[in-house]
Design a protein around this motif. Structure first.
Motif, PDB file in Angstrom:
ATOM      1  N   SER A 122       0.835  -1.204   0.000  1.00  0.00           N
ATOM      2  CA  SER A 122       0.000   0.000   0.000  1.00  0.00           C
ATOM      3  C   SER A 122       0.866   1.249   0.000  1.00  0.00           C
ATOM      4  O   SER A 122       2.078   1.183   0.276  1.00  0.00           O
ATOM      5  CB  SER A 122      -0.919   0.022   1.220  1.00  0.00           C
ATOM      6  N   ILE A 123       0.236   2.370  -0.292  1.00  0.00           N
ATOM      7  CA  ILE A 123       0.927   3.658  -0.287  1.00  0.00           C
ATOM      8  C   ILE A 123      -0.070   4.735   0.111  1.00  0.00           C
ATOM      9  O   ILE A 123      -1.277   4.612  -0.145  1.00  0.00           O
ATOM     10  CB  ILE A 123       1.540   3.957  -1.667  1.00  0.00           C
ATOM     11  N   THR A 124       0.399   5.804   0.747  1.00  0.00           N
ATOM     12  CA  THR A 124      -0.475   6.872   1.229  1.00  0.00           C
ATOM     13  C   THR A 124      -0.359   8.089   0.325  1.00  0.00           C
ATOM     14  O   THR A 124       0.735   8.575   0.065  1.00  0.00           O
ATOM     15  CB  THR A 124      -0.117   7.268   2.670  1.00  0.00           C
ATOM     16  N   VAL A 125      -1.509   8.555  -0.153  1.00  0.00           N
ATOM     17  CA  VAL A 125      -1.553   9.681  -1.080  1.00  0.00           C
ATOM     18  C   VAL A 125      -2.371  10.809  -0.463  1.00  0.00           C
ATOM     19  O   VAL A 125      -3.474  10.588   0.031  1.00  0.00           O
ATOM     20  CB  VAL A 125      -2.190   9.279  -2.427  1.00  0.00           C
ATOM     21  N   GLY A 126      -1.815  12.017  -0.497  1.00  0.00           N
ATOM     22  CA  GLY A 126      -2.531  13.185  -0.022  1.00  0.00           C
ATOM     23  C   GLY A 126      -3.247  13.871  -1.168  1.00  0.00           C
ATOM     24  O   GLY A 126      -2.633  14.176  -2.192  1.00  0.00           O
ATOM     25  N   PHE A 127      -4.550  14.099  -1.005  1.00  0.00           N
ATOM     26  CA  PHE A 127      -5.353  14.760  -2.030  1.00  0.00           C
ATOM     27  C   PHE A 127      -5.977  16.037  -1.457  1.00  0.00           C
ATOM     28  O   PHE A 127      -6.481  16.033  -0.333  1.00  0.00           O
ATOM     29  CB  PHE A 127      -6.505  13.860  -2.503  1.00  0.00           C
ATOM     30  N   ALA A 128      -5.957  17.102  -2.244  1.00  0.00           N
ATOM     31  CA  ALA A 128      -6.692  18.304  -1.857  1.00  0.00           C
ATOM     32  C   ALA A 128      -8.171  18.026  -2.037  1.00  0.00           C
ATOM     33  O   ALA A 128      -8.603  17.477  -3.052  1.00  0.00           O
ATOM     34  CB  ALA A 128      -6.269  19.491  -2.711  1.00  0.00           C
ATOM     35  N   ASN A 129      -8.975  18.405  -1.061  1.00  0.00           N
ATOM     36  CA  ASN A 129     -10.411  18.135  -1.082  1.00  0.00           C
ATOM     37  C   ASN A 129     -11.121  19.174  -1.951  1.00  0.00           C
ATOM     38  O   ASN A 129     -11.644  20.173  -1.456  1.00  0.00           O
ATOM     39  CB  ASN A 129     -10.957  18.152   0.344  1.00  0.00           C
ATOM     40  N   GLU A 130     -11.113  18.946  -3.260  1.00  0.00           N
ATOM     41  CA  GLU A 130     -11.685  19.913  -4.189  1.00  0.00           C
ATOM     42  C   GLU A 130     -12.185  19.207  -5.442  1.00  0.00           C
ATOM     43  O   GLU A 130     -11.457  18.481  -6.101  1.00  0.00           O
ATOM     44  CB  GLU A 130     -10.615  20.951  -4.571  1.00  0.00           C
TER      45      GLU A 130
END
Length: 302
Positions: free
Chosen positions: A53-61
């Motif tokens: 697995s890998i962790t991805v940061g997404f802007a909530n838009e």
């Protein structure tokens, strides 16, 4: 006899020292090889493949990353990242929605392994993160009556035609673009929202409306009016010597060059096959929003 015994002791001692030195050398070489092997096996991608697995940061838009009515994470950036990561051998993407301003800090603090969603590549950000090549571009767009009776293909065309009025949402960045393109204020009709801009064009109060490409496309699809159309060959405005078109991309830590290159390779395959456009179109983008041949190096000033 005594001297002979001393001689044998010296020889024995020398043999012990020699063997110890050889073993030490072999151990050192072995340790170096082991460290080298670990280095080669390391890196964010390799660790993610091993861990699954890998962790991805997404802007909530919207339309880049958001939760749908069922609470599932989706969006342009989410679906592209999901495909690329799976093809890199990472089966699980742990996506986290966060504020846009927290993305880079979260990446640098190892909270995320990569970040994406609505982040334009620019030289300042390139000092802090390593960008992949862009997956989409965002520029301005205009809509006119069917057939484009005034042949409007740019803000300059609107400025040069005294009959052309343009509707724009109050407070939008496009107001400044229109003014700097030479359109007088009396022909810039400000409206409260995007739906009002569509109504102004439909009713003949204006001859054109403007907003960003994906926003305009979404409004036109919602209106479903065959009497108005988007100008496909719209020429992007150049304001203060700079094109207003922006390019969005995924970003990595500066040390993750191998990860960036692997991501770029898969993204290029998606562009060539048309799969990238298919994903973009699901979220209101069109062929006009493809990034073309633009690269991160060019956008970073390299």
């Amino acid at each position: 006899m005594f001297l002979k015994k001393i001689g044998w002791w010296v020889v024995a001692l020398l043999l012990v020292v020699s063997i110890t030195a050889c073993n030490s050398g072999n151990m050192a070489d072995s340790e170096k090889g082991s460290a080298s092997g670990k280095a080669e096996e390391g890196g964010t991608v390799a660790e993610a493949i091993r861990g699954g697995s890998i962790t991805v940061g997404f802007a909530n838009e919207k339309p880049y990353a958001y939760k749908d009515a069922n609470g599932e994470l989706t969006g342009e950036a989410v679906e592209i990242a999901r495909v690329v990561l799976e093809r890199l051998g990472i089966p699980e993407m742990k996506g986290e929605l966060t504020e846009f301003g927290s993305l880079i800090a979260g990446l640098q603090a190892n909270r995320f392994d990569l970040i994406t969603a609505g982040m334009f590549v620019n030289p300042e950000r390139c000092q802090a993160v390593l960008f992949a090549n862009p997956e989409y571009s965002i520029g301005e767009a205009i809509a006119v009556k069917q057939g484009n009776p005034l042949s409007l293909g740019s803000y300059e065309d609107i400025a040069n035609n005294s009959e052309a009025r343009v509707a724009v949402m109050t407070g939008a960045v496009e107001i400044g673009y229109l003014q700097k393109s030479g359109i007088p204020d009396e022909r810039i009709i400000q409206v409260p929202d995007q739906a009002s801009a569509i109504s102004a064009l439909q009713s003949g109060r204006v001859e054109a409306i403007t907003m960003t490409g994906p926003s305009l496309q979404a409004m036109l699809e919602s209106a479903g009016d065959g009497g108005i159309e988007r100008v496909d060959d719209f020429e992007q405005p150049v304001i203060d010597g700079q094109s207003v078109r922006g390019y969005g991309a995924t970003a990595f830590r500066l040390a993750d060059k191998e990860f960036q290159e692997a991501y770029n390779a898969e993204l290029a395959k998606m562009k060539d096959s048309g799969e990238l456009l298919e994903i973009l179109q699901q979220f209101g983008f069109t062929e006009q929003e493809l990034p073309g041949d633009m690269t991160a190096d060019e956008l970073c000033g390299g």
